[in-house]
Write a protein that holds these residues in place. Structure first.
Motif, PDB file in Angstrom:
ATOM      1  N   UNK A   7     -25.343  12.283  46.805  1.00  0.00           N
ATOM      2  CA  UNK A   7     -25.442  12.949  48.293  1.00  0.00           C
ATOM      3  C   UNK A   7     -27.189  13.360  48.321  1.00  0.00           C
ATOM      4  N   UNK A   8     -27.774  12.725  49.364  1.00  0.00           N
ATOM      5  CA  UNK A   8     -29.224  12.943  49.468  1.00  0.00           C
ATOM      6  C   UNK A   8     -29.450  14.622  50.293  1.00  0.00           C
ATOM      7  N   UNK A  21     -35.070  27.822  49.033  1.00  0.00           N
ATOM      8  CA  UNK A  21     -33.734  27.120  48.583  1.00  0.00           C
ATOM      9  C   UNK A  21     -32.646  27.550  49.743  1.00  0.00           C
ATOM     10  N   UNK A  22     -33.055  28.254  50.577  1.00  0.00           N
ATOM     11  CA  UNK A  22     -32.195  28.542  51.662  1.00  0.00           C
ATOM     12  C   UNK A  22     -31.535  27.381  52.547  1.00  0.00           C
ATOM     13  N   UNK A  23     -32.558  26.451  52.650  1.00  0.00           N
ATOM     14  CA  UNK A  23     -32.167  25.270  53.409  1.00  0.00           C
ATOM     15  C   UNK A  23     -31.377  24.339  52.637  1.00  0.00           C
ATOM     16  N   UNK A  24     -31.577  23.996  51.659  1.00  0.00           N
ATOM     17  CA  UNK A  24     -30.715  23.409  50.657  1.00  0.00           C
ATOM     18  C   UNK A  24     -29.267  23.902  50.888  1.00  0.00           C
ATOM     19  N   UNK A  41     -21.927  19.387  43.515  1.00  0.00           N
ATOM     20  CA  UNK A  41     -22.824  20.176  42.360  1.00  0.00           C
ATOM     21  C   UNK A  41     -23.917  19.316  41.688  1.00  0.00           C
ATOM     22  N   UNK A  42     -23.791  18.467  41.428  1.00  0.00           N
ATOM     23  CA  UNK A  42     -24.666  17.577  40.742  1.00  0.00           C
ATOM     24  C   UNK A  42     -26.063  17.080  41.456  1.00  0.00           C
ATOM     25  N   UNK A  43     -25.547  16.687  42.874  1.00  0.00           N
ATOM     26  CA  UNK A  43     -26.556  16.434  43.873  1.00  0.00           C
ATOM     27  C   UNK A  43     -27.593  17.494  44.279  1.00  0.00           C
ATOM     28  N   UNK A  44     -26.725  18.918  44.286  1.00  0.00           N
ATOM     29  CA  UNK A  44     -27.418  19.951  44.377  1.00  0.00           C
ATOM     30  C   UNK A  44     -28.345  20.325  43.256  1.00  0.00           C
ATOM     31  N   UNK A  45     -27.768  20.188  42.133  1.00  0.00           N
ATOM     32  CA  UNK A  45     -28.498  20.709  40.805  1.00  0.00           C
ATOM     33  C   UNK A  45     -29.962  19.575  40.609  1.00  0.00           C
ATOM     34  N   UNK A  46     -29.582  18.492  41.014  1.00  0.00           N
ATOM     35  CA  UNK A  46     -30.770  17.529  40.945  1.00  0.00           C
ATOM     36  C   UNK A  46     -31.839  18.032  41.981  1.00  0.00           C
TER      37      UNK A  46
END
Ligand code: KG4
Ligand code: ZN
Length: 346
Positions: free
Chosen positions: A206-207, A222-225, A248-253
């Protein structure tokens, strides 16, 4: 010159861990030389899990219950009597004021009763000095990355005592973003470990944005993310466990990429020889491995303490106190020490 060794009792209660540690160290040796004799941490995670987050009043009440047994255990484990100490040190900020007040008032009572001076320590300085717990010799300039629930800081340390904050978060801290994303995904508190556990089984497909990745400064956002994760979720008809894992993975990346890339940018600009990682988010496996790999590629030493030493503990407060005393800071009369919830380092 005769070696001057001092013994310090440090107390930490700025958030949700009640902690005490005893350290002895030389004030006169040319290079830092110290031993941590004991470090006791009583976590309140179980208590706050029930409430879905840290409730300051509940945290303070638990500190009141725990602070005496934790301190007694630290002294007992070290085999050192209170009367044999030279100084008491206490975290005076930043943190939750009800929590800080318990530690500070307790330390004031203890040091007054024992006739000892009291040194106020900044919690972030504790994290800053926590890599020194590794026992490794640290080559300066050191770039210190402090990522916790309340802070995201890039600090340049040029020698044992001089440091400068290069950048910080302009909104949410990295750990806070992990916790908020966990809430969006209905995962339990504390969110960081839950998100990273699910990320292990997820795909990076997920981009999500990389906020401020190419900004000219060393600040983070990090608020926008987190908001992107919310919008992405709103568009989904069904959130399967696999989709959760992918989020979770895409956010963590995204978080890891921004943090590591900014750190390396600072390493290049300031010719750093060492990089260190601390704070609760330093428990994140992906962040640890990405940072270690990036440092290896740059040819700089990367120091990442063990998990228990990344999160809040009093050993790091004792070390920060030791460095302050080594470098001429005088401890105060106990009654002069005050808790300051917004005490920032510069
Ligand atoms: O330093 P810390 O124990 O407390 C302060 O904030 O001072 O950090 C706690 C933060 C929380 O936001 C928690 O979710 C995050 O560290 N955290 C993690 C992981 N373990 C803890 N974040 C990402 N991945 C983890 N494995
Ligand atoms: Zn902390």
């Amino acid at each position: 010159m005769k070696d001057k060794v001092i013994k310090i009792l440090a107390i930490e209660s700025s958030c949700d861990e009640t902690a005490a540690a005893v350290l002895s160290g030389s004030l006169t040796s040319p290079t830092p030389r110290f031993t941590i004799h004991s470090s006791v941490v009583k976590s309140q995670i179980k208590l706050h899990k029930k409430m879905g987050g840290v409730v300051p009043e509940a945290a303070a009440r638990a500190h009141v219950q725990n602070i005496l047994p934790v301190t007694e255990k630290a002294l007992k484990d070290a085999g050192i009597l209170l009367s044999k100490l030279e100084t008491v040190a206490v975290t005076a900020g930043p943190g939750l004021i009800p929590s800080l007040l318990v530690g500070v008032e307790f330390a004031k009572g203890l040091s007054t009763g024992a006739g000892l001076p009291l040194l106020a320590v900044n919690h972030m300085e504790g994290h800053l000095y926590s890599p020194f717990q590794s026992g490794k010799k640290i080559a300066f300039p050191l770039l210190s990355l402090i990522v916790s629930g309340g802070h995201t800081l890039l600090v340049l340390q040029t020698d044992e005592k001089k440091y400068k904050v290069l950048g910080s978060t302009v909104d949410d801290a990295a750990g806070e973003a992990f916790d908020k994303v966990a809430k969006l995904l209905k995962l339990p508190y504390p969110g960081g470990p839950e998100v990273s556990k699910r990320a292990e089984k997820g795909e990076n497909n997920i981009p999500f944005p990389r906020p401020m990745l190419n900004s000219k400064d060393f600040n983070f956002s990090f608020a926008g993310l987190k908001t992107s994760v919310r919008y992405f979720l709103q568009d989904q008809k069904k959130v399967t466990p696999q989709l959760k894992a992918n989020i979770c993975r895409s956010f963590e990346e995204a978080v890891c990429e921004v943090i590591v890339s900014k750190a390396i940018k600072a390493v290049k600009k300031y010719n750093c020889k060492t990089v260190s990682l601390s704070g609760g988010v330093a428990a994140n496996k992906r962040l640890r491995s990405y940072l270690a790999a990036a440092c290896k590629k740059e040819g700089v030493v990367c120091i990442i303490p063990e998990f228990e030493l990344c999160t809040d503990n009093a050993g790091m407060i004792a070390i920060a106190a030791y460095f302050k005393l080594r470098n001429g800071t005088k401890p105060a009369e106990p009654k002069k020490v005050k808790a300051d919830s917004s005490w920032e380092i510069k």
